[in-house]
Design an enzyme around this catalytic site. Structure first.
Site: not given
Ligand code: ADP
Ligand code: MG
Length: 377
Positions: A219, A155, A167, A119-121
């Protein structure tokens, strides 16, 4: 980095580019609703060493990606053709082509200290590092935010992940000592001073080191739910609603869409409030906003998990000012805002709580806002 590049490709790189991971202070699942977010860049970076090639070949290697060098051609990149990690860097080159730019091939070697899938890209850091490298190698003249949107296009369109732009914008546009106030619809961003250390506070990241499978399809489903609600309300995006509109929206929508709308609307309001507080120098007052944001993601969006909830409740029970899950959900990382003097106690309590609940040890580190993507050599 240079030595490894030489070993792989038999020549020196022309330069090295860096792009950081990020944590989002507040404003989760708001970017694809045209809303607001407030991320900071991490000191952990993804590095790309790169060299142009005249023959159009695109060769990719990563210290973190398994397998040998991926060998592609810049004129023959089609979505779906690369299914490994290589889809992220190849997708950037594809997206630059789609945007009409002309360029040749490259050899790229990647190495990163951004934890992947936490979750920190790490995906955005990879995309931005490659986009910045290509921009410089071929003199494309794109701005940091334009390169961020190339990363998002990669992406979405090449790696097949329907993410918003937060992000990539964080990785590309953040500056040291500040959070980045993003207005996605307006396409603008402003730096908001954010320096917990200067005010006797600390921001801690707790990587739960879990990623629940549920996340992948969920998502897209959440995004579709938000877009459907906006359509039913006759709006371009949920960004167009304020908290005062919620009672009317609640009456007009099917029950299952109401919590989604409530999260997005209240979350956008939390970003606005957080920015006002930071600008006024009231950093500690951010705490309850973070905790409210967590409750909204847990109860309305339903994307938290037992591990993240445990970090939040343990941190709060030991005196944290506020805490919340950050990132897309279903695991990943939690941020904790605390007075410096409490950090050790909170960290120890979280570390003790995990094995007691039967979970593997989490990974904790303090953060302060670092600079965004740039050439470093
Ligand atoms: P996050 O962006 O939160 O870290 P994602 O699932 O969006 O999680 O992206 C993680 C994926 O990005 C990895 O599984 C891998 O495919 C790719 N990736 C990220 N960093 C690297 C790297 N340094 N080398 C190779 N692949 C990477
Ligand atoms: Mg990602």
């Amino acid at each position: 980095m240079r030595e490894v590049f030489r070993r792989i490709y038999g020549a020196s790189p022309e330069g090295i580019w860096a792009a950081p991971g990020r944590v989002n202070l507040i404003g989760e699942h708001t970017d694809y609703n045209d809303g607001f977010a407030l991320p900071i860049a991490l000191t952990q970076n993804t590095l790309v060493a790169a060299r142009k090639r005249q023959d159009g070949r695109l060769r990719l290697h990563s210290a973190q990606g398994d397998g040998p060098v991926i060998d592609l051609h810049v004129d023959r990149l089609t979505p779906g053709a690369v299914t490994t990690w290589g889809a992220y860097p190849a997708g950037v080159v594809w997206a630059l082509r789609e945007a009409g730019h002309r360029f040749g091939g490259a050899d790229l070697h990647i190495d990163s200290t951004v934890p992947t899938g936490a979750g920190l890209s790490s995906s955005a850091a990879l995309e931005c590092a490659v986009a910045f490298a290509y921009n410089d190698l071929y003199g494309l003249g794109l701005s940091p935010s334009a390169l961020a949107l190339i990363g998002q296009r990669a992406e979405n369109g090449f790696a097949g992940v329907p993410c918003g732009a937060m992000d990539q914008l964080a990785s590309a546009c953040c500056t040291a000592g500040a959070a980045l106030h993003l207005d996605i619809r307006a396409g603008t961003h402003q730096q908001v001073p954010f320096d917990p250390g200067a005010q006797g506070m600390s921001l801690l990241v707790v990587d739960t080191r879990v990623k629940h499978d549920l996340g992948d399809g969920a998502y897209a489903a959440l995004r579709a739910g938000c877009e459907r609600a906006a359509r039913l309300l006759g709006l371009t995006a949920l960004r167009d609603l304020t908290p005062a509109d919620l009672p009317r929206a609640t009456r007009a929508l099917p029950a299952h869409l109401v919590p989604l709308v409530r999260h997005v609307v209240t979350e956008n309001a939390r970003v606005t409030e957080a920015v006002s507080l930071l600008r006024a120098g009231h950093l500690a007052a951010l705490g309850p906003i973070l905790t409210d944001g967590h409750a909204s993601l847990r109860d309305d969006f339903r994307i938290s998990c037992a591990e993240s909830d445990l970090v939040v409740s343990t941190a709060l029970a030991h005196g944290a000012l506020g805490a919340r899950m950050t990132g897309g959900g279903f695991g990943g990382s939690v941020i904790v805002l605390a007075e410096e003097a409490r950090v050790e106690v909170i960290g120890a309590a979280v570390i003790a709580a995990f094995p007691a609940a039967g979970y593997q040890a989490p990974y904790l580190f303090p953060v302060s806002p670092a600079e965004g993507a740039r050439r470093i050599a």
